[in-house]
Design a protein around this motif. Sequence first.
Motif, PDB file in Angstrom:
ATOM      1  N   ASP A  25       0.811  -1.218   0.000  1.00  0.00           N
ATOM      2  CA  ASP A  25       0.000   0.000   0.000  1.00  0.00           C
ATOM      3  C   ASP A  25       0.848   1.272   0.000  1.00  0.00           C
ATOM      4  O   ASP A  25       0.652   2.165   0.820  1.00  0.00           O
ATOM      5  CB  ASP A  25      -0.965   0.022   1.185  1.00  0.00           C
ATOM      6  CG  ASP A  25      -2.019  -1.058   1.093  1.00  0.00           C
ATOM      7  OD1 ASP A  25      -2.356  -1.448  -0.042  1.00  0.00           O
ATOM      8  OD2 ASP A  25      -2.503  -1.497   2.144  1.00  0.00           O
ATOM      9  N   ASN A  26       1.807   1.341  -0.900  1.00  0.00           N
ATOM     10  CA  ASN A  26       2.653   2.519  -1.073  1.00  0.00           C
ATOM     11  C   ASN A  26       3.524   2.812   0.154  1.00  0.00           C
ATOM     12  O   ASN A  26       3.949   3.932   0.369  1.00  0.00           O
ATOM     13  CB  ASN A  26       1.804   3.745  -1.422  1.00  0.00           C
ATOM     14  CG  ASN A  26       2.635   4.826  -2.069  1.00  0.00           C
ATOM     15  OD1 ASN A  26       3.615   4.554  -2.750  1.00  0.00           O
ATOM     16  ND2 ASN A  26       2.262   6.066  -1.867  1.00  0.00           N
ATOM     17  N   MET A  27       3.759   1.808   1.000  1.00  0.00           N
ATOM     18  CA  MET A  27       4.614   1.946   2.177  1.00  0.00           C
ATOM     19  C   MET A  27       5.666   0.852   2.154  1.00  0.00           C
ATOM     20  O   MET A  27       5.396  -0.247   1.692  1.00  0.00           O
ATOM     21  CB  MET A  27       3.816   1.799   3.474  1.00  0.00           C
ATOM     22  CG  MET A  27       2.763   2.852   3.718  1.00  0.00           C
ATOM     23  SD  MET A  27       3.427   4.385   4.327  1.00  0.00           S
ATOM     24  CE  MET A  27       3.953   3.920   5.949  1.00  0.00           C
ATOM     25  N   GLY A  50       8.013   4.049   5.871  1.00  0.00           N
ATOM     26  CA  GLY A  50       7.632   5.314   5.243  1.00  0.00           C
ATOM     27  C   GLY A  50       7.065   5.090   3.861  1.00  0.00           C
ATOM     28  O   GLY A  50       7.059   3.981   3.341  1.00  0.00           O
ATOM     29  N   GLU A  51       6.604   6.164   3.269  1.00  0.00           N
ATOM     30  CA  GLU A  51       6.000   6.063   1.944  1.00  0.00           C
ATOM     31  C   GLU A  51       7.054   5.888   0.870  1.00  0.00           C
ATOM     32  O   GLU A  51       8.136   6.443   0.939  1.00  0.00           O
ATOM     33  CB  GLU A  51       5.185   7.321   1.635  1.00  0.00           C
ATOM     34  CG  GLU A  51       3.908   7.394   2.416  1.00  0.00           C
ATOM     35  CD  GLU A  51       3.001   8.481   1.888  1.00  0.00           C
ATOM     36  OE1 GLU A  51       2.927   8.655   0.667  1.00  0.00           O
ATOM     37  OE2 GLU A  51       2.383   9.149   2.726  1.00  0.00           O
ATOM     38  N   LEU A  52       6.682   5.109  -0.145  1.00  0.00           N
ATOM     39  CA  LEU A  52       7.558   4.942  -1.301  1.00  0.00           C
ATOM     40  C   LEU A  52       7.498   6.199  -2.156  1.00  0.00           C
ATOM     41  O   LEU A  52       6.440   6.801  -2.325  1.00  0.00           O
ATOM     42  CB  LEU A  52       7.090   3.762  -2.164  1.00  0.00           C
ATOM     43  CG  LEU A  52       7.340   2.374  -1.621  1.00  0.00           C
ATOM     44  CD1 LEU A  52       6.629   1.358  -2.516  1.00  0.00           C
ATOM     45  CD2 LEU A  52       8.817   2.082  -1.601  1.00  0.00           C
ATOM     46  N   ALA A  64      13.594  -5.741  -7.126  1.00  0.00           N
ATOM     47  CA  ALA A  64      13.985  -6.193  -5.792  1.00  0.00           C
ATOM     48  C   ALA A  64      12.784  -6.203  -4.838  1.00  0.00           C
ATOM     49  O   ALA A  64      12.747  -7.001  -3.909  1.00  0.00           O
ATOM     50  CB  ALA A  64      15.084  -5.303  -5.229  1.00  0.00           C
ATOM     51  N   LEU A  65      11.805  -5.331  -5.075  1.00  0.00           N
ATOM     52  CA  LEU A  65      10.624  -5.271  -4.215  1.00  0.00           C
ATOM     53  C   LEU A  65       9.568  -6.308  -4.569  1.00  0.00           C
ATOM     54  O   LEU A  65       8.731  -6.654  -3.740  1.00  0.00           O
ATOM     55  CB  LEU A  65       9.986  -3.879  -4.287  1.00  0.00           C
ATOM     56  CG  LEU A  65      10.794  -2.742  -3.683  1.00  0.00           C
ATOM     57  CD1 LEU A  65      10.118  -1.414  -4.001  1.00  0.00           C
ATOM     58  CD2 LEU A  65      10.940  -2.923  -2.190  1.00  0.00           C
ATOM     59  N   ILE A  66       9.603  -6.816  -5.810  1.00  0.00           N
ATOM     60  CA  ILE A  66       8.602  -7.778  -6.270  1.00  0.00           C
ATOM     61  C   ILE A  66       8.984  -9.165  -5.795  1.00  0.00           C
ATOM     62  O   ILE A  66      10.114  -9.600  -5.941  1.00  0.00           O
ATOM     63  CB  ILE A  66       8.475  -7.743  -7.816  1.00  0.00           C
ATOM     64  CG1 ILE A  66       7.943  -6.387  -8.248  1.00  0.00           C
ATOM     65  CG2 ILE A  66       7.560  -8.864  -8.296  1.00  0.00           C
ATOM     66  CD1 ILE A  66       7.921  -6.182  -9.733  1.00  0.00           C
ATOM     67  N   ASP A  67       8.021  -9.879  -5.235  1.00  0.00           N
ATOM     68  CA  ASP A  67       8.244 -11.232  -4.730  1.00  0.00           C
ATOM     69  C   ASP A  67       8.437 -12.185  -5.906  1.00  0.00           C
ATOM     70  O   ASP A  67       7.655 -12.177  -6.848  1.00  0.00           O
ATOM     71  CB  ASP A  67       7.056 -11.654  -3.879  1.00  0.00           C
ATOM     72  CG  ASP A  67       7.343 -12.888  -3.069  1.00  0.00           C
ATOM     73  OD1 ASP A  67       8.527 -13.225  -2.920  1.00  0.00           O
ATOM     74  OD2 ASP A  67       6.389 -13.494  -2.579  1.00  0.00           O
ATOM     75  N   ASP A  68       9.456 -13.014  -5.843  1.00  0.00           N
ATOM     76  CA  ASP A  68       9.763 -13.977  -6.891  1.00  0.00           C
ATOM     77  C   ASP A  68       9.144 -15.325  -6.527  1.00  0.00           C
ATOM     78  O   ASP A  68       9.389 -15.862  -5.456  1.00  0.00           O
ATOM     79  CB  ASP A  68      11.284 -14.103  -7.035  1.00  0.00           C
ATOM     80  CG  ASP A  68      11.696 -14.919  -8.238  1.00  0.00           C
ATOM     81  OD1 ASP A  68      10.813 -15.495  -8.900  1.00  0.00           O
ATOM     82  OD2 ASP A  68      12.910 -14.982  -8.506  1.00  0.00           O
ATOM     83  N   ASP A  69       8.330 -15.898  -7.445  1.00  0.00           N
ATOM     84  CA  ASP A  69       7.656 -17.167  -7.159  1.00  0.00           C
ATOM     85  C   ASP A  69       8.625 -18.330  -6.996  1.00  0.00           C
ATOM     86  O   ASP A  69       8.276 -19.354  -6.427  1.00  0.00           O
ATOM     87  CB  ASP A  69       6.651 -17.505  -8.261  1.00  0.00           C
ATOM     88  CG  ASP A  69       5.446 -16.591  -8.216  1.00  0.00           C
ATOM     89  OD1 ASP A  69       5.190 -16.003  -7.146  1.00  0.00           O
ATOM     90  OD2 ASP A  69       4.759 -16.461  -9.239  1.00  0.00           O
TER      91      ASP A  69
END
Length: 77
Positions: A25-27, A50-52, A64-69
């Motif tokens: 949620d943008n954090m 904090g907010e992105l 790097a923020l996206i979860d890898d399956d």
Amino acid sequence: MIPKYCPYCGDQKLEELEPTEVAIDNMIWTIYHYECQFCGELFDRIIPEGELEWDSITPDDLDALIDDDDKPKGYPH
């Protein structure tokens, strides 16, 4: 605040494991992982950082923020 004792057994022999960062949620939330050296239980402490700022994120940062399956989820037991 770093935990001083295990919430399961009350012992003070804690090892801090490598933290995890998650974007929700943008954090940015940082999850600190701890293992009790006495009873072996694992527990977490979650801190909203904090907010992105989406304008300053590069494609590499986003990857790097996206979860890898392919990566295992949770703790290895």
